[in-house]
Design an enzyme around this catalytic site. Sequence first.
Site, PDB file in Angstrom:
ATOM      1  N   ILE A  33      40.551 -42.437  21.955  1.00  0.00           N
ATOM      2  CA  ILE A  33      39.306 -42.112  21.251  1.00  0.00           C
ATOM      3  C   ILE A  33      39.270 -40.623  20.892  1.00  0.00           C
ATOM      4  CG2 ILE A  33      38.107 -44.038  22.323  1.00  0.00           C
ATOM      5  CD1 ILE A  33      36.705 -42.061  24.182  1.00  0.00           C
ATOM      6  N   GLY A  50      40.588 -42.798  31.930  1.00  0.00           N
ATOM      7  CA  GLY A  50      41.599 -43.372  31.052  1.00  0.00           C
ATOM      8  C   GLY A  50      42.978 -42.741  31.169  1.00  0.00           C
ATOM      9  N   GLU A 108      35.474 -35.426  30.938  1.00  0.00           N
ATOM     10  CA  GLU A 108      34.034 -35.270  31.145  1.00  0.00           C
ATOM     11  C   GLU A 108      33.711 -34.035  31.972  1.00  0.00           C
ATOM     12  OE1 GLU A 108      32.742 -39.844  30.542  1.00  0.00           O
ATOM     13  OE2 GLU A 108      33.004 -39.225  32.605  1.00  0.00           O
TER      14      GLU A 108
END
Lengths: 739, 169
Positions: free
Chosen positions: A475, A518, A699
């Site tokens: 992504i 991920g 994050e």
Amino acid sequence: MKFDTPATNNPIDQLKIVGKPVDRIDGPRKTTGTAPYAYERHDVAPNQAYGYVLGSGIAKGRVTAMDTAAARAAPGVVAIVTTLDMPRLEKGAMNTAWLFGGPDIQHYHQVIAVVVAETFEQARDATAMIRVSYAREPGRFDLAAEAPNAQLAAADSGEGSGAAHEERTGDFEGAFAQAPVTLDATYTTPDESHAMMEPHSSIAAWEGDKLTVWTSNQMIAWGKRDLAKTLGIPAENVRLDSPYVGGGFGGKLFLRADAVLAALGARAARRPVKLALTRPLVANNTTHRPATIQRVRIGAERDGRITAIAHESTSGDLPDGKPETAVSQTKLLYAGANRLTAMRLAVLDLPEGNAMRAPGEAPGLMVIEIAMDEMAEKLGMDPVEFRIVNDTQVDPEHPQRPFSQRQLIQCLRQGAERFGWSRRNATPGRRREGNWLVGMGVAAGFRNNLVMKSGARVRLDGSGGVTVETDMTDIGTGSYTVIAQTAAEMMGVALEKVTVRLGDSSFPVSAGSGGQWGGNSSTAGVYAACVKLREAVAQRLGFNSAEAEFTDGQVRAGNRSAPLGQAAGADGLVAEDHIEYGDLGERFQQSTFAGHFVEVAVDVATGETRVRRMLAVCAAGRILNPKSARSQVIGAMTMGVGAALMEELAVDKRHGFFVNHDLAGYEVPVHADIPHQEVIFLDEVDPISSPMKAKGVGELGLCGVGAAIANAMYNATGVRLRDYPMTLDKMIDRLPEVA
Amino acid sequence: MSKVSLRVNGEVRNLELDTRTTLLDALREHLQLTGSKKGCDHGQCGACTVMVEGRRIYSCLTLAVMHEGDAVTTIEGLGQPGNLHPMQAAFVKHDGYQCGYCTPGQICASVAMLEEIKAGVPSHATADLTAPSQLTAEEIRERMSGNICRCGAYSNIVDAITEVAGRPA
């Protein structure tokens, strides 16, 4: 492969390709516009028609009638499906709001129709001709007004943070009452929108009862399962393909209306249908990060040691929704014997609140790290030192449980050194440069490291080429590249010899892209498959697999050597495996850490804030690719600037919707808002985490940034703001007199 | 429906279009040049940036039939995999992208923007309107602010542009 004991030496430790800052392998396609995103797959299904969706004009109530006569007669219209044509569709396991069907309206811009036409212009035009009658009902749209009715609620964000409805260690109230230095303050964070650049898009095509959807989704297996459930068809009849995703940030974790309506439209039109949510639908039709009201109480001894810490958060969501887990990091971030966390959930009739990049920690740290700054000032301590004094190497609620790695102190110390923290004036409002008041701020960054089961298939061909297939998604995170690096390292081939194919639900199920799990988890799955392939290669070549070394396209064992491709034979050699995890995650707390440092300048007359410098020092296990990892962190820091200074979905409390539902009204940082950003990764390998010894960073880079900016603004001006975003209107009447 | 003839990446393309078709949809849907992206369809994000007669525009904010005979350069016309334009190569080298969806627009805008500086077109960040435009990071950031990157690759994009412009990053 089961990973249940800490990793020992393995081929990844060679670090010939893993750990190197190689360019992304998908770069040439992305920079030339030849990487195909969901809406662009002209090649995959002939005779595609265009779908256009209509969103509800009310937030709560019922659709009483829909007049589609004019729309059906409009030029080019092939089919129309309305929400009154069918009962409410079953909800996917991950969805809170229902996606389509039936007369009931749960939130504004819930999809109530799809129009299929020969062209986009015809579909759009016909959609505007549908006449809808509603029976509107009053709704609950104001979090502050509903907060008194909020109920205690436990939750797991599903992305690595969670908390019980109320959790107590020691005697918080008693210790807080006795503490000589205390803080009791309440803060708010607003609703935020993911605002990824590519709106949710899908092309759907039926062949008999088999459905293929080319879509834009972070979690392929969840999407496949939930699309099947929603349509009431067997999962094995559904295939999803999502090789390129134009941004997600959590907004594409779950099945959304684009895939459902493309499928329904295609069924009605009896031909493939492509559709994208229009930009104005993204904010209200999909999910958002919920607003919070957070109360923090901290009590400390005069030497700065925290004796009592409480963090309580209230947020809202639709019925059967869940709270934003904003208190979760406070369970783990600082020491202190007496602790309390609690979450309360109010029922709201706004669109669904759900995960957005670092759910829980992002808004939680925006608050707790301002509170730490306020406490440091009350104690007369440097905010870096105050955090260091309260470091803990064990889970404070369960002291027998150590962190697998915890270098928060090193992050803060190295960051302070690099940033020139010693030049910060501890007294706010003292550094003036022309019209600008200049200040520095710091915050700790914290984000848990989650590990997820992840599978992959690897294929060796006769020329020594390796192809990896997994339903993992990229992504923007760099999955293509770190997966290729992993396979190249394991099989001893050059990066160019590796082909990576992602995002297809016919590939082995992976961890997917969420919760910063991920990179580590998907490469660990590729590692497992490569271990199997290495064994198969050794067996084919008649080598002892324990001795076999894979380097430079050759396999060597003892004094024997053979080209890797020789083992493939005419048909190639295929291995498939997955990584799964034992109880290391329970025995050790796995988290990632950062020190965020920011310098801002605030216009003394207008209150305009400009971010001048940003530094993040991160400790997050082995960094698989320092170039793409750094990009993840700077991108997150940029999102942190947005959260601190501008991002807020404005709630219309009368009609119940987010007013600023496009990219002009919902402001995100642009080039002019972002200075050069610096990122340092501390040397760290974490053998508890996975065979890759890596952890997530995607994050972490966001966690704490907003508070570092807020603290810098306070240092610059002496004005303490507790309500995000920290726009100039909240500050202008409190600025010092202009000389 | 109306006929329009565009010169796209050096090639004459004759189209018969619904007059409501934007230049962006003409490129993406009718010519299947999907490198130009639709992020908002509103002129708010910049993902659809292309060059028309050498100047950058948002192709979602203009109708295709308004461009009879115009030369349109899209990302596909700048370079291809294996034959990258220097700006495309610099974006790869500096990792000036993540998800890739805003990237073609950023690159088209970058190429055109450097020409604007060369031509002396001032910006909001230009201190002296009569002096030649300076190639500073501040100028680049100001002039690129019509191209949103939600992934937040800005710092790297500025490095890439700065390298192509011939100044050390």
